[in-house]
Scaffold this motif. Structure first.
Motif, PDB file in Angstrom:
ATOM      1  N   LYS A 145       0.911  -0.999   0.399  1.00  0.00           N
ATOM      2  CA  LYS A 145       0.436   0.510   0.278  1.00  0.00           C
ATOM      3  C   LYS A 145       0.390   1.215  -0.374  1.00  0.00           C
ATOM      4  CE  LYS A 145      -4.171  -1.903   2.094  1.00  0.00           C
ATOM      5  NZ  LYS A 145      -5.285  -1.648   3.428  1.00  0.00           N
ATOM      6  N   LEU A 146       0.594   2.341  -0.916  1.00  0.00           N
ATOM      7  CA  LEU A 146       1.013   3.197  -0.628  1.00  0.00           C
ATOM      8  C   LEU A 146       0.958   4.460   0.489  1.00  0.00           C
ATOM      9  CD1 LEU A 146       1.158   4.424  -4.623  1.00  0.00           C
ATOM     10  CD2 LEU A 146       2.867   3.137  -3.618  1.00  0.00           C
ATOM     11  N   SER A 147       1.245   5.845   0.671  1.00  0.00           N
ATOM     12  CA  SER A 147       1.668   6.508   1.713  1.00  0.00           C
ATOM     13  C   SER A 147      -0.556   6.399   1.900  1.00  0.00           C
ATOM     14  CB  SER A 147       2.190   7.584   1.261  1.00  0.00           C
ATOM     15  OG  SER A 147       1.644   8.170   0.211  1.00  0.00           O
ATOM     16  N   GLY A 148      -1.027   6.671   0.864  1.00  0.00           N
ATOM     17  CA  GLY A 148      -2.726   7.457   0.804  1.00  0.00           C
ATOM     18  C   GLY A 148      -3.796   6.231   0.957  1.00  0.00           C
ATOM     19  N   ARG A 149      -3.014   4.844   1.228  1.00  0.00           N
ATOM     20  CA  ARG A 149      -3.294   3.701   1.930  1.00  0.00           C
ATOM     21  C   ARG A 149      -3.702   2.937   0.391  1.00  0.00           C
ATOM     22  NH1 ARG A 149      -0.834   1.562   5.318  1.00  0.00           N
ATOM     23  NH2 ARG A 149      -2.754   0.200   5.766  1.00  0.00           N
ATOM     24  N   ALA A 150      -3.744   2.805  -0.601  1.00  0.00           N
ATOM     25  CA  ALA A 150      -4.219   2.725  -1.681  1.00  0.00           C
ATOM     26  C   ALA A 150      -3.091   1.498  -2.152  1.00  0.00           C
ATOM     27  CB  ALA A 150      -4.223   3.852  -3.213  1.00  0.00           C
ATOM     28  N   TYR A 151      -3.546   0.360  -2.800  1.00  0.00           N
ATOM     29  CA  TYR A 151      -2.945  -0.820  -2.962  1.00  0.00           C
ATOM     30  C   TYR A 151      -2.184  -0.011  -4.521  1.00  0.00           C
ATOM     31  CZ  TYR A 151      -5.082  -3.878  -0.442  1.00  0.00           C
ATOM     32  OH  TYR A 151      -5.687  -5.040   0.961  1.00  0.00           O
ATOM     33  N   LEU A 152      -0.324  -0.782  -4.577  1.00  0.00           N
ATOM     34  CA  LEU A 152       0.143  -0.010  -5.028  1.00  0.00           C
ATOM     35  C   LEU A 152      -0.179  -0.308  -6.880  1.00  0.00           C
ATOM     36  CD1 LEU A 152       4.203  -0.346  -5.457  1.00  0.00           C
ATOM     37  CD2 LEU A 152       2.663  -1.080  -7.511  1.00  0.00           C
ATOM     38  N   ILE A 153      -0.621  -1.965  -7.018  1.00  0.00           N
ATOM     39  CA  ILE A 153      -0.979  -2.270  -7.877  1.00  0.00           C
ATOM     40  C   ILE A 153      -2.027  -1.671  -8.980  1.00  0.00           C
ATOM     41  CG2 ILE A 153       0.486  -3.730  -7.769  1.00  0.00           C
ATOM     42  CD1 ILE A 153      -1.419  -5.716  -7.621  1.00  0.00           C
ATOM     43  N   THR A 154      -3.333  -1.266  -7.787  1.00  0.00           N
ATOM     44  CA  THR A 154      -4.506  -1.046  -8.115  1.00  0.00           C
ATOM     45  C   THR A 154      -4.591  -0.249  -9.632  1.00  0.00           C
ATOM     46  OG1 THR A 154      -5.155  -1.490  -6.092  1.00  0.00           O
ATOM     47  CG2 THR A 154      -6.814  -0.425  -7.932  1.00  0.00           C
ATOM     48  N   GLY A 155      -5.287  -0.574 -10.571  1.00  0.00           N
ATOM     49  CA  GLY A 155      -5.011  -0.106 -11.744  1.00  0.00           C
ATOM     50  C   GLY A 155      -3.897   0.194 -12.573  1.00  0.00           C
ATOM     51  N   LYS A 156      -3.398  -0.201 -12.239  1.00  0.00           N
ATOM     52  CA  LYS A 156      -1.550  -0.451 -13.084  1.00  0.00           C
ATOM     53  C   LYS A 156      -1.174  -1.958 -13.812  1.00  0.00           C
ATOM     54  CE  LYS A 156       0.351   2.601 -10.970  1.00  0.00           C
ATOM     55  NZ  LYS A 156      -0.052   2.819  -9.909  1.00  0.00           N
ATOM     56  N   LYS A 157      -1.348  -1.883 -15.741  1.00  0.00           N
ATOM     57  CA  LYS A 157      -1.088  -3.392 -16.427  1.00  0.00           C
ATOM     58  C   LYS A 157       0.020  -3.779 -15.398  1.00  0.00           C
ATOM     59  CE  LYS A 157      -0.343  -3.670 -21.174  1.00  0.00           C
ATOM     60  NZ  LYS A 157      -1.086  -3.191 -22.386  1.00  0.00           N
ATOM     61  N   LEU A 158       0.327  -4.848 -15.588  1.00  0.00           N
ATOM     62  CA  LEU A 158       1.363  -5.994 -15.276  1.00  0.00           C
ATOM     63  C   LEU A 158       1.033  -6.913 -16.034  1.00  0.00           C
ATOM     64  CD1 LEU A 158       0.168  -7.075 -12.767  1.00  0.00           C
ATOM     65  CD2 LEU A 158       0.870  -5.396 -11.081  1.00  0.00           C
ATOM     66  N   THR A 159       2.345  -8.155 -15.123  1.00  0.00           N
ATOM     67  CA  THR A 159       1.703  -9.317 -15.937  1.00  0.00           C
ATOM     68  C   THR A 159       2.959 -10.162 -14.967  1.00  0.00           C
ATOM     69  OG1 THR A 159       2.334 -10.672 -17.605  1.00  0.00           O
ATOM     70  CG2 THR A 159       4.169  -9.655 -17.242  1.00  0.00           C
ATOM     71  N   GLY A 160       2.264 -11.789 -14.872  1.00  0.00           N
ATOM     72  CA  GLY A 160       2.521 -12.292 -13.710  1.00  0.00           C
ATOM     73  C   GLY A 160       2.434 -13.737 -14.117  1.00  0.00           C
ATOM     74  N   PHE A 161       2.693 -14.966 -13.533  1.00  0.00           N
ATOM     75  CA  PHE A 161       2.636 -16.473 -13.909  1.00  0.00           C
ATOM     76  C   PHE A 161       1.587 -17.101 -13.991  1.00  0.00           C
ATOM     77  CE2 PHE A 161       3.387 -20.795 -13.602  1.00  0.00           C
ATOM     78  CZ  PHE A 161       4.157 -21.505 -14.321  1.00  0.00           C
ATOM     79  N   ASP A 162       0.117 -16.900 -15.253  1.00  0.00           N
ATOM     80  CA  ASP A 162      -1.477 -16.906 -15.288  1.00  0.00           C
ATOM     81  C   ASP A 162      -1.670 -18.596 -14.703  1.00  0.00           C
ATOM     82  OD1 ASP A 162      -1.291 -18.635 -17.406  1.00  0.00           O
ATOM     83  OD2 ASP A 162      -1.256 -16.950 -18.318  1.00  0.00           O
ATOM     84  N   TRP A 163      -2.588 -18.447 -14.278  1.00  0.00           N
ATOM     85  CA  TRP A 163      -3.330 -19.522 -14.101  1.00  0.00           C
ATOM     86  C   TRP A 163      -3.168 -21.130 -15.319  1.00  0.00           C
ATOM     87  CZ3 TRP A 163      -4.104 -21.704  -9.311  1.00  0.00           C
ATOM     88  CH2 TRP A 163      -4.595 -22.804  -9.361  1.00  0.00           C
ATOM     89  N   PHE A 164      -3.233 -20.743 -16.349  1.00  0.00           N
ATOM     90  CA  PHE A 164      -3.672 -21.723 -17.254  1.00  0.00           C
ATOM     91  C   PHE A 164      -1.860 -22.330 -17.159  1.00  0.00           C
ATOM     92  CE2 PHE A 164      -2.393 -23.290 -21.710  1.00  0.00           C
ATOM     93  CZ  PHE A 164      -3.294 -24.582 -21.826  1.00  0.00           C
ATOM     94  N   GLU A 165      -0.611 -21.707 -17.135  1.00  0.00           N
ATOM     95  CA  GLU A 165       0.637 -21.895 -17.489  1.00  0.00           C
ATOM     96  C   GLU A 165       1.000 -22.478 -15.852  1.00  0.00           C
ATOM     97  OE1 GLU A 165       3.362 -18.406 -18.841  1.00  0.00           O
ATOM     98  OE2 GLU A 165       2.105 -17.825 -17.277  1.00  0.00           O
TER      99      GLU A 165
END
Length: 236
Positions: A145-165
């Motif tokens: 969470k950032l200092s404003g208490r929002a989650y860092l990744i909310t609204g961000k474009k990203l990737t990671g190991f997917d469920w099919f993988e």
């Protein structure tokens, strides 16, 4: 070009809840380590508890082990450094140009709820410096969470190991949670490769993520490119 300082964060966990062996996926560390060292940059390896870092035996299989990773695995100096990793508390007040979370299924156990890691990432990101993560290491971003208490990744474009993988890896019944679903629940703009188990790197400002082990080389190149670009911006 000014020397950069890179913090590479790795796991201390060596098994799933079932008892099956896991650990760091070695290539997700070696390629960024190798690329940074070639640049003459300062590299620090740290883990939640420090000291020994277990390696997932799956990442050492002949068909998976690339030459760079194999050479590092055979290097006594590198393995000595890896198994004397700093603790996160030792490095939390130090300055780095990039904080990089290496993956491996084991990170799903000790990254997401580590408050020191969350603090390091939040400070790094809010200071405008680079945060990068690959594969299951992306799970370390989930609860930041950032200092404003929002989650860092909310609204961000990203990737990671997917469920099919996860199905391909035959680990759906072993992992403590579904990483792809957890990321989407945080409101991320989730992106992934069209073909599973192929390289995918996503850049969103100073946040860089890689989808899977096959993204190890590409994310290392992207990190260097982005860090050098930011250095040029400061000069002009």
């Amino acid at each position: 070009m000014a020397m950069k300082k890179i913090l590479l964060v790795v796991t201390n966990v060596d098994h799933y809840a079932s008892g099956l062996d896991t650990g760091l996926w070695l290539s997700e560390l070696t390629h960024i380590y190798h690329t940074a060292k070639e640049k003459g940059w300062e590299v620090t390896i740290a883990s939640p508890k420090g000291s020994t870092v277990p390696i997932d035996p799956e990442s050492l299989k002949p068909l998976i082990l690339d030459k760079i990773t194999k050479d590092y695995y055979k290097s006594p100096a590198f393995m000595e450094e890896l198994n004397h990793s700093k603790t996160l508390t030792e490095v939390e007040n130090k300055s780095f140009d990039c904080v990089y979370l290496a993956g491996g299924h084991a990170t799903m156990y000790d990254f997401p709820d580590d408050t020191t890691l969350q603090s390091i990432i939040a400070k790094q990101y809010e200071s405008g410096k680079m945060v990068a993560a690959i594969c299951h290491g992306v799970g370390g971003l989930l609860n930041v969470k950032l200092s404003g208490r929002a989650y860092l990744i909310t609204g961000k474009k990203l990737t990671g190991f997917d469920w099919f993988e996860e199905s391909i890896a035959r680990r759906k019944r072993e992992v403590p949670f579904n990483l792809e679903a957890a990321l989407k629940e945080r409101g991320v703009i989730y992106d992934k490769a069209f073909i599973p188990m192929t390289s995918k790197v996503v850049v969103d400002g100073n946040l860089i993520t890689g989808q899977n082990p096959f993204s190890s080389k590409e994310i290392a190149k992207v990190i260097v490119k982005e860090l050098e670009r930011s250095n040029l911006k400061k000069q002009y």
